[in-house]
Design an enzyme around this catalytic site. Structure first.
Site, PDB file in Angstrom:
ATOM      1  CB  ALA A  65     -11.307  -5.178   0.309  1.00 36.28           C
ATOM      2  CD  GLU A 107       0.207  -2.058   8.545  1.00 35.60           C
ATOM      3  OE1 GLU A 107      -0.675  -2.667   8.834  1.00 35.60           O
ATOM      4  OE2 GLU A 107       1.309  -1.892   8.019  1.00 35.60           O
ATOM      5  NE  ARG A 108      -1.045   4.085   7.095  1.00 35.02           N
ATOM      6  CZ  ARG A 108      -2.209   4.119   6.883  1.00 35.02           C
ATOM      7  NH1 ARG A 108      -3.446   4.831   7.986  1.00 35.02           N
ATOM      8  NH2 ARG A 108      -3.725   3.247   6.150  1.00 35.02           N
ATOM      9  N   GLY A 127      26.708   0.707 -13.595  1.00 35.57           N
ATOM     10  CA  GLY A 127      26.036  -0.632 -14.303  1.00 35.57           C
ATOM     11  C   GLY A 127      26.512  -1.986 -13.364  1.00 35.57           C
TER      12      GLY A 127
HETATM   13  C1  LIG Z   1       4.386  -7.534  -0.423  1.00 36.06           C
HETATM   14  C2  LIG Z   1       3.405  -7.294   0.017  1.00 36.06           C
HETATM   15  C3  LIG Z   1       2.962  -7.361   1.296  1.00 36.06           C
HETATM   16  C4  LIG Z   1       1.812  -6.668   1.789  1.00 36.06           C
HETATM   17  N1  LIG Z   1       1.226  -7.541   3.279  1.00 36.06           N
HETATM   18  C5  LIG Z   1      -0.082  -7.155   3.607  1.00 36.06           C
HETATM   19  C6  LIG Z   1      -0.444  -7.566   4.723  1.00 36.06           C
HETATM   20  O1  LIG Z   1       0.400  -8.739   5.296  1.00 36.06           O
HETATM   21  N2  LIG Z   1      -1.332  -7.353   5.506  1.00 36.06           N
HETATM   22  C7  LIG Z   1      -2.904  -6.928   4.358  1.00 36.06           C
HETATM   23  O2  LIG Z   1      -3.851  -6.934   5.085  1.00 36.06           O
HETATM   24  N3  LIG Z   1      -2.474  -6.141   3.124  1.00 36.06           N
HETATM   25  C8  LIG Z   1      -0.665  -6.585   2.878  1.00 36.06           C
HETATM   26  N4  LIG Z   1      -0.809  -6.027   1.459  1.00 36.06           N
HETATM   27  C9  LIG Z   1      -1.572  -5.674   0.943  1.00 36.06           C
HETATM   28  C10 LIG Z   1      -1.702  -3.916   0.679  1.00 36.06           C
HETATM   29  O3  LIG Z   1      -1.696  -3.958   1.370  1.00 36.06           O
HETATM   30  C11 LIG Z   1      -2.052  -3.323  -0.841  1.00 36.06           C
HETATM   31  O4  LIG Z   1      -1.672  -3.733  -1.423  1.00 36.06           O
HETATM   32  C12 LIG Z   1      -2.430  -1.748  -0.740  1.00 36.06           C
HETATM   33  O5  LIG Z   1      -3.209  -1.023   0.217  1.00 36.06           O
HETATM   34  C13 LIG Z   1      -2.929  -1.345  -1.945  1.00 36.06           C
HETATM   35  O6  LIG Z   1      -4.186  -2.022  -2.063  1.00 36.06           O
HETATM   36  P1  LIG Z   1      -4.503  -2.470  -3.310  1.00 36.06           P
HETATM   37  O7  LIG Z   1      -3.127  -3.511  -4.133  1.00 36.06           O
HETATM   38  O8  LIG Z   1      -5.444  -3.438  -3.838  1.00 36.06           O
HETATM   39  O9  LIG Z   1      -4.782  -1.543  -4.591  1.00 36.06           O
HETATM   40  P2  LIG Z   1      -5.606  -0.548  -5.492  1.00 36.06           P
HETATM   41  O10 LIG Z   1      -6.371  -0.378  -4.049  1.00 36.06           O
HETATM   42  O11 LIG Z   1      -6.157  -1.295  -5.912  1.00 36.06           O
HETATM   43  O12 LIG Z   1      -4.772   1.155  -6.058  1.00 36.06           O
HETATM   44  C14 LIG Z   1      -4.328   0.939  -7.063  1.00 36.06           C
HETATM   45  C15 LIG Z   1      -3.920   2.097  -7.044  1.00 36.06           C
HETATM   46  O13 LIG Z   1      -5.626   3.246  -7.314  1.00 36.06           O
HETATM   47  C16 LIG Z   1      -4.509   4.087  -6.561  1.00 36.06           C
HETATM   48  N5  LIG Z   1      -6.213   4.576  -5.464  1.00 36.06           N
HETATM   49  C17 LIG Z   1      -6.931   3.833  -5.074  1.00 36.06           C
HETATM   50  N6  LIG Z   1      -7.865   4.265  -4.612  1.00 36.06           N
HETATM   51  C18 LIG Z   1      -7.164   5.852  -4.598  1.00 36.06           C
HETATM   52  C19 LIG Z   1      -8.289   6.837  -4.221  1.00 36.06           C
HETATM   53  N7  LIG Z   1      -9.677   6.859  -3.982  1.00 36.06           N
HETATM   54  N8  LIG Z   1      -7.724   8.450  -4.809  1.00 36.06           N
HETATM   55  C20 LIG Z   1      -6.733   8.421  -5.771  1.00 36.06           C
HETATM   56  N9  LIG Z   1      -5.959   6.813  -5.742  1.00 36.06           N
HETATM   57  C21 LIG Z   1      -6.384   5.838  -5.206  1.00 36.06           C
HETATM   58  C22 LIG Z   1      -4.029   3.626  -5.494  1.00 36.06           C
HETATM   59  O14 LIG Z   1      -3.229   4.111  -4.310  1.00 36.06           O
HETATM   60  C23 LIG Z   1      -3.284   2.420  -6.055  1.00 36.06           C
HETATM   61  O15 LIG Z   1      -2.010   3.486  -6.675  1.00 36.06           O
HETATM   62  C24 LIG Z   1       0.165  -6.575   1.012  1.00 36.06           C
HETATM   63  C25 LIG Z   1       0.865  -5.932  -0.316  1.00 36.06           C
HETATM   64  C26 LIG Z   1       1.800  -6.434  -1.070  1.00 36.06           C
HETATM   65  C27 LIG Z   1       2.214  -6.034  -2.460  1.00 36.06           C
END
Ligand SMILES: Cc1cc2nc3c(=O)[nH]c(=O)nc-3n(C[C@H](O)[C@H](O)[C@H](O)COP(=O)(O)OP(=O)(O)OC[C@H]3O[C@@H](n4cnc5c(N)ncnc54)[C@H](O)[C@@H]3O)c2cc1C
Length: 410
Positions: free
Chosen positions: A152, A265-266, A370
């Site tokens: 999720a 947040e955003r 570089g």
């Molecule tokens: C360093 C770091 C810190 C974070 N801190 C927090 C935190 O404190 N709390 C928290 O809850 N979360 C946190 N996150 C999570 C972050 O919010 C998620 O990684 C992010 O929302 C994306 O989810 P995912 O990684 O599962 O990617 P996915 O949802 O699997 O997406 C993979 C790719 O598919 C694309 N995609 C997905 N659905 C669609 C669609 N319908 N149409 C087009 N493209 C799509 C996405 O844009 C992405 O490019 C953190 C992440 C990182 C890397």
């Protein structure tokens, strides 16, 4: 006779209701002074730590106490709960200052102070405020927010598997969260879980979970490409018992808490991106003035000048939209937002800061040649950190989806 309409007409000079500079797009003197003062003090305390934080993926043991000493914890929380009593916009300026000094510090701070602390203050009961805010504001407690799960991410609501089942005076939480900023060091986590899975988005609730609660475990920190000093990890809930009074907002009302929190947040996190990007720009400008090739400073070459001009324009445009979006969040009450103009505006601000920030940092590395490719340089560290701003808080693709969805409702 002059025709009068409800919309004021420009006069002969093209001005609407007086001189154009009566609409102020700049920071006030007070805001500017706050930004400068926190930048200076943060640099004195944290400036020398960035290199080690990046090399060793190290978070200073007393990092949150240091942030408390700096006067930035509980930024948007009233003084009665131990906070600084600033409005959301001014609190965002603290993020801009911290972003200028070290993106890892800014990331951990905003996850603690905005995603967790501000959310507890805006949506929590008086019991939750009194029980947790003072410790979170003095840096004796570290906060985090757990929404994302292994299945999720972008579909945070639909894919959520973590459940919370009522059991006497407690809820029993089962499931896990991933990529949680401050997860490995957090004492207090704001966690979303499904209390009525059959009700879909309307069956989610928010809880305050302490690390000492039975059945809670945090995993080790992940090894990341950027913001390496900010610890990120997994959280596990195995029949984790959470008292009923630790629920934030009404039962099944978590989606309101989550969506309004995401708008804020955003808007809020856009500010630290501006700070980090300003620093990358300053480093590039300085290098352009001092690095000599062909017997002259590289800044005398038109191609480098063109890059600097474009970087400046991109930076100024991200500031205008981000400041506007965060100012618009200032008036949001608990649970408000998550739809309508503010939803589109904050997604737009975060989209432009994430993408322009990445482009500017890329050109800043390019101007360093570089040297910019060397991991130990500050510009390289900021470049590697910049990528997270196109992913975290909703990816750049999801931001476009939010904006388009709101536009098409008009
Ligand atoms: C360093 C770091 C810190 C974070 N801190 C927090 C935190 O404190 N709390 C928290 O809850 N979360 C946190 N996150 C999570 C972050 O919010 C998620 O990684 C992010 O929302 C994306 O989810 P995912 O990684 O599962 O990617 P996915 O949802 O699997 O997406 C993979 C790719 O598919 C694309 N995609 C997905 N659905 C669609 C669609 N319908 N149409 C087009 N493209 C799509 C996405 O844009 C992405 O490019 C953190 C992440 C990182 C890397």
């Amino acid at each position: 006779m002059t025709q009068r309409t409800s919309v004021e007409q420009p006069d002969d000079s093209g001005m609407l209701g007086g001189p154009v500079n009566s609409v102020n797009f700049d920071l006030s003197d007070e805001h500017q002074a706050l930004l400068n003062q926190i930048t200076r003090s943060a640099r004195a305390r944290f400036g020398a730590l960035g290199d080690r934080m990046d090399r060793e993926a190290w978070w200073p043991e007393n990092g949150f106490r240091m942030l408390a000493d700096l006067g930035v914890l509980g930024a948007s929380v009233p003084r009665t709960y131990g906070g600084q009593g600033l409005d959301l916009f001014s609190a965002g300026l603290l993020g801009q200052a911290l972003g200028r000094v070290e993106p890892s510090i800014a990331t951990s701070w905003q996850s603690h102070d905005n995603l967790c602390v501000n959310n507890i203050y805006r949506n929590g009961s008086e019991y939750l405020r009194r029980n947790y805010l003072p410790g979170l504001c003095e840096g004796s407690l570290v906060g985090a927010l757990g929404m994302t799960e292994p299945n999720a991410g972008s579909d945070a609501l639909g894919g959520m598997r973590t459940t919370a089942v009522r059991d006497g005076g407690d809820y029993r939480l089962n499931g896990s969260k991933i990529f949680i900023t401050n997860g490995p060091i957090a004492d207090v986590v704001l966690v979303y879980a499904k209390t009525a899975p059959e009700r879909g988005n309307r069956g989610i609730s928010a809880f305050v979970v302490e690390k000492s609660f039975s059945g809670f475990r945090a995993g080790p920190k992940f090894d990341k490409m950027g913001i390496r000093g900010s610890p990120t990890g997994e959280l596990f809930f195995d029949d984790c018992r959470v008292p009923v009074r630790n629920m934030i907002g009404p039962e099944h009302g978590g989606v309101g808490v989550m969506m309004s929190g995401l708008d804020i947040e955003r808007g809020f996190c856009s500010m630290s991106v501006i700070g980090a990007t300003e620093r990358a720009f300053d480093l590039a400008l300085d290098y352009a003035k001092t690095r000599q090739q062909f017997g002259q400073a590289i800044g005398s070459f038109q191609m480098i000048q063109s890059k600097l001009a474009e970087m400046y324009v991109q930076l100024e445009s991200m500031k205008v939209l981000a400041y506007r979006a965060l100012a618009a969040c200032n008036g949001l009450e608990g649970g408000q937002g998550g739809r309508g103009d503010i939803h589109a505006l904050t997604a737009a601000a975060f989209m432009i800061v994430g993408e322009n920030g990445m482009k500017i940092c890329d050109e800043a590395v390019q101007i360093h040649g570089g040297m910019g490719f060397m991991r130990e340089t500050e510009v390289n560290r900021i470049y590697r950190a910049a990528k997270i701003h196109e992913i975290g808080g909703g990816t750049k693709e999801i931001r476009r989806m939010i904006i388009a969805k709101e536009l098409l409702k008009r």
